[in-house]
Design a protein around this motif. Structure first.
Motif, PDB file in Angstrom:
ATOM      1  N   GLU A   5      46.178  44.003  38.670  1.00  0.00           N
ATOM      2  CA  GLU A   5      46.264  42.736  39.387  1.00  0.00           C
ATOM      3  C   GLU A   5      45.277  41.738  38.785  1.00  0.00           C
ATOM      4  O   GLU A   5      44.206  42.102  38.311  1.00  0.00           O
ATOM      5  N   LEU A   9      48.210  36.908  41.003  1.00  0.00           N
ATOM      6  CA  LEU A   9      48.602  38.116  41.728  1.00  0.00           C
ATOM      7  C   LEU A   9      47.348  38.834  42.211  1.00  0.00           C
ATOM      8  O   LEU A   9      46.604  39.416  41.419  1.00  0.00           O
ATOM      9  N   ARG A  37      49.842  42.629  35.196  1.00  0.00           N
ATOM     10  CA  ARG A  37      51.217  42.487  35.670  1.00  0.00           C
ATOM     11  C   ARG A  37      51.638  41.023  35.688  1.00  0.00           C
ATOM     12  O   ARG A  37      50.840  40.144  35.966  1.00  0.00           O
ATOM     13  N   THR A  39      53.774  38.041  37.523  1.00  0.00           N
ATOM     14  CA  THR A  39      54.199  37.664  38.861  1.00  0.00           C
ATOM     15  C   THR A  39      55.056  36.412  38.748  1.00  0.00           C
ATOM     16  O   THR A  39      54.819  35.570  37.863  1.00  0.00           O
ATOM     17  N   ARG A  55      50.618  38.692  30.595  1.00  0.00           N
ATOM     18  CA  ARG A  55      51.226  39.252  31.804  1.00  0.00           C
ATOM     19  C   ARG A  55      52.517  39.979  31.435  1.00  0.00           C
ATOM     20  O   ARG A  55      53.451  39.379  30.923  1.00  0.00           O
TER      21      ARG A  55
END
Length: 408
Positions: A5, A9, A37, A39, A55
């Motif tokens: 994260e 995010l 990640r 988002t 990301r």
């Protein structure tokens, strides 16, 4: 740096930690890449606040995560994370890989091997600790094994408290000499809300009585159930008391079912909403059963709010009872109510606690100091790796006649 994260995010405190560490390292002149990640709405790659952020989007297959079993999803996530990180590595040279928790372990080990650079792992919490030593299902035991693999395979392991240093030593056998305690940091300016926003939050949540708040994931180990059990006791003395529970999680429905009058579930609050709630509160409560550090207690202190915390884990190290906050027995609603009641009953005492806590946060938990300590860990990891390479080179040397040596 690998994290599951990163803003925008944010799931819990880990994302805020990685963001603050990365941006502070960048501000100090280090080149930092964060792979995380994707988002919706965020860019796949950007430079923001001096940090290169990559990301990784999810692959098309969907993985069910019911019952707390994240393993299938985590394995798929590590594949896309690894691909994104290897692509990023084509255009940069890296001196260390820094993994944050088990959810990025496979990608981190792959990168360490591919790039031939040392691996540093931060263990923010353990599966055993989250479940009070009980690993009930196969996926819990597998997560425990992944944490052990990551912690023991890293050149250096970072933990956030002396409590966690003992825990990773006891659970995973990581030598104390290879484990570094680096506290989490807090940006005090980020947690100071404007008076108008604080007044609005108080008008929205407090009514005519005192306001107590909690913010975090709604999971069993955070102990919100014990805060809710203490509310009727507190309301005997403070009939107009209001309690706000900010956050979300799998335990929310059960918590809402046992909540009594005066309790509001505000859902996830981000940015200025959360800082305003903290600033508006007469006491911020951290009722955790298990808490490796307790960064949210420092964030509340930075917001100028007196804190009441469970006397456990890292919380026991960062809060001094009667000086920078008050403590209560973990899992005990009666002592929680008593400690919180002390703060609510004496405004001058509460103000003194808050001022001393804010002073300690400024002195001991500033991000530039935390980042400098992390860089020192990176240097120790590189030194360990250099010794490893030297030993491997020596093992290849064979002695031949006439004192000549050949490297095979």
């Amino acid at each position: 740096m690998l994290s599951w994260e990163y803003p925008p995010l944010l799931i819990g405190g880990l994302g805020r930690h990685v963001h603050a560490l990365a941006t502070t390292l960048a501000a100090a002149g280090h080149e930092v890449t964060v792979v995380t990640r994707h988002t919706p709405g965020a860019l796949l790659e950007e430079y923001t606040e001096g940090v290169r952020v990559i990301r990784a989007p999810d692959d098309p297959p969907a993985f069910e995560t019911s019952g707390g079993n994240l393993l299938g999803w985590a394995m798929a996530f590590n594949h896309t994370l690894t691909r994104a990180a290897l692509t990023a590595a084509r255009t940069g040279r890296y001196d260390v890989v820094h993994a944050h928790d088990w959810l990025v372990a496979h990608a981190a080990v792959t990168l360490q091997s591919h790039l031939d650079v040392p691996l540093v792992a931060t263990i923010h919490a353990t599966e055993s600790g989250r479940h009070q030593g009980w690993l009930p299902a196969a996926h819990n035991r597998t997560i425990d094994d992944i944490e052990r693999w990551l912690a023991t395979g890293a050149a250096r392991t970072i933990v956030c408290s002396a409590y966690m240093k003992r825990e990773v030593g006891r659970l995973f056998g990581v030598p104390a000499g290879r484990t570094d305690v680096v506290f989490n940091g807090v940006d005090t300016l980020r947690w100071r809300s404007r008076p108008r926003a604080v007044a609005a939050a108080r008008a929205r949540y407090a009514g005519d009585g005192p306001l107590v708040s909690y913010a975090g994931r709604l999971v069993y180990e955070k102990g919100v159930q014990h805060l809710l059990a203490a509310v009727p006791i507190l309301r005997e003395r403070h009939p107009d008391l209001r309690v706000v529970i900010a956050g979300d999680g799998p335990y929310r429905e059960e918590l809402e079912a046992v909540a009594t009058p005066g309790v509001t579930f505000a859902g996830f609050l981000g940015g200025h909403e959360l800082t305003a709630l903290m600033g508006a509160s007469d006491c911020y409560v951290v009722p955790s059963i298990y808490e490796p550090f307790g960064m949210v207690a420092l964030e509340a202190a930075a917001a100028g709010t007196p804190v009441a915390v469970a006397d456990t884990g890292g919380l026991a190290e960062i809060v001094e009872h009667g000086v920078t906050g008050v403590k209560f027995l973990p899992g005990d609603p009666a002592t929680l109510a008593a400690a919180t009641g002390e703060v609510l009953a004496d405004r001058e005492y509460a103000r003194a606690l808050a001022l001393r806590a804010l002073d300690r946060v400024r002195q001991d938990f500033s991000w530039p100091a935390i980042a400098a300590q992390t860089v020192a860990v990176y240097e120790r990891a590189r030194a360990c790796d250099a010794r490893r390479v030297s030993r491997e080179a020596e093992s290849l040397l064979v002695h031949v006649p006439a004192t000549r040596t050949a490297l095979l």
